[in-house]
Design a protein around this motif. Structure first.
Motif, PDB file in Angstrom:
ATOM      1  N   SER A  15       0.828  -1.205   0.000  1.00 46.91           N
ATOM      2  CA  SER A  15       0.000   0.000   0.000  1.00 46.91           C
ATOM      3  C   SER A  15       0.861   1.253   0.000  1.00 46.91           C
ATOM      4  N   MET A  16       2.037   1.181   0.608  1.00 45.78           N
ATOM      5  CA  MET A  16       2.947   2.330   0.611  1.00 45.78           C
ATOM      6  C   MET A  16       3.511   2.541  -0.784  1.00 45.78           C
ATOM      7  N   LEU A  17       3.786   1.458  -1.423  1.00 45.91           N
ATOM      8  CA  LEU A  17       4.290   1.533  -2.790  1.00 45.91           C
ATOM      9  C   LEU A  17       3.224   2.126  -3.724  1.00 45.91           C
ATOM     10  N   VAL A  18       1.993   1.656  -3.594  1.00 45.43           N
ATOM     11  CA  VAL A  18       0.895   2.180  -4.409  1.00 45.43           C
ATOM     12  C   VAL A  18       0.689   3.651  -4.091  1.00 45.43           C
ATOM     13  N   GLY A  19       0.769   4.044  -2.837  1.00 44.50           N
ATOM     14  CA  GLY A  19       0.599   5.449  -2.433  1.00 44.50           C
ATOM     15  C   GLY A  19       1.701   6.316  -3.000  1.00 44.50           C
TER      16      GLY A  19
END
Length: 177
Positions: free
Chosen positions: A4-8
């Motif tokens: 999710s951090m990567l997507v964000g």
């Protein structure tokens, strides 16, 4: 690293890039500007076109004179006058009357022949031509008064621009696209 951090992070980078691109586009191309047209006056020029008009006319001419000195009329008049004069009087009076009749008859014959020659005419048809000039007005352009950012100017254009003139890079766009 968390999914999710990567997507964000990727979404944040996309949003920042898109925002920067939009801001740059807004600064570079602020859309079409227009100058307001205040007045349009057509410029006309007179076009003159010459043309030839021909018509047939009847002309009366005098026939060529064969006896310009009127010798025949004078001679015939003198003979006739002399003959008539010889019928008058007697003796030497008869000679004077004959001479006077010949002189008077010669003069009268000369005058009669002159009138006959003057009245000896013929008619013919001739073509007579003349040049006339036709004129008409032609619009060669338009004087346009405009307002661009509070400055009033005037320019000649080849067409009527309507209510507004497009502006690109601070300059009027005068050609039609």
């Amino acid at each position: 690293m968390n999914k999710s951090m990567l997507v964000g992070t990727v979404l944040g980078a996309v949003v920042v890039s898109a925002g920067g691109a939009f801001a740059t586009y807004a600064l570079v191309d602020q859309g079409p500007e227009f100058a307001s047209v205040l007045a349009v006056n057509p410029v006309e020029e007179t076009v003159k076109t010459p043309r030839e008009i021909c018509k047939d006319v009847t002309v009366t001419r005098q026939r060529p004179v064969q006896d310009s000195n009127r010798i025949a009329g004078t001679a015939v008049g003198a003979v006739v006058g002399g003959l008539l004069g010889s019928q008058i009087g007697g003796g030497s009076g008869k000679k004077i009357a004959t001479v006077a009749g010949a002189v008077g008859g010669g003069y009268a014959g000369n005058q009669v022949q002159g009138r006959m020659q003057a009245n000896d005419t013929y008619s013919t048809t001739e073509t007579r031509c003349s040049t006339v000039t036709d004129s008409h007005q032609k619009i060669v352009g338009y004087e346009v008064k405009y307002d661009l950012d509070g400055k009033v100017g005037q320019v000649r254009m080849d067409r009527d621009p309507g209510q507004k003139i497009p502006v690109r890079d601070g300059q009027l766009v005068l050609t039609q696209q």
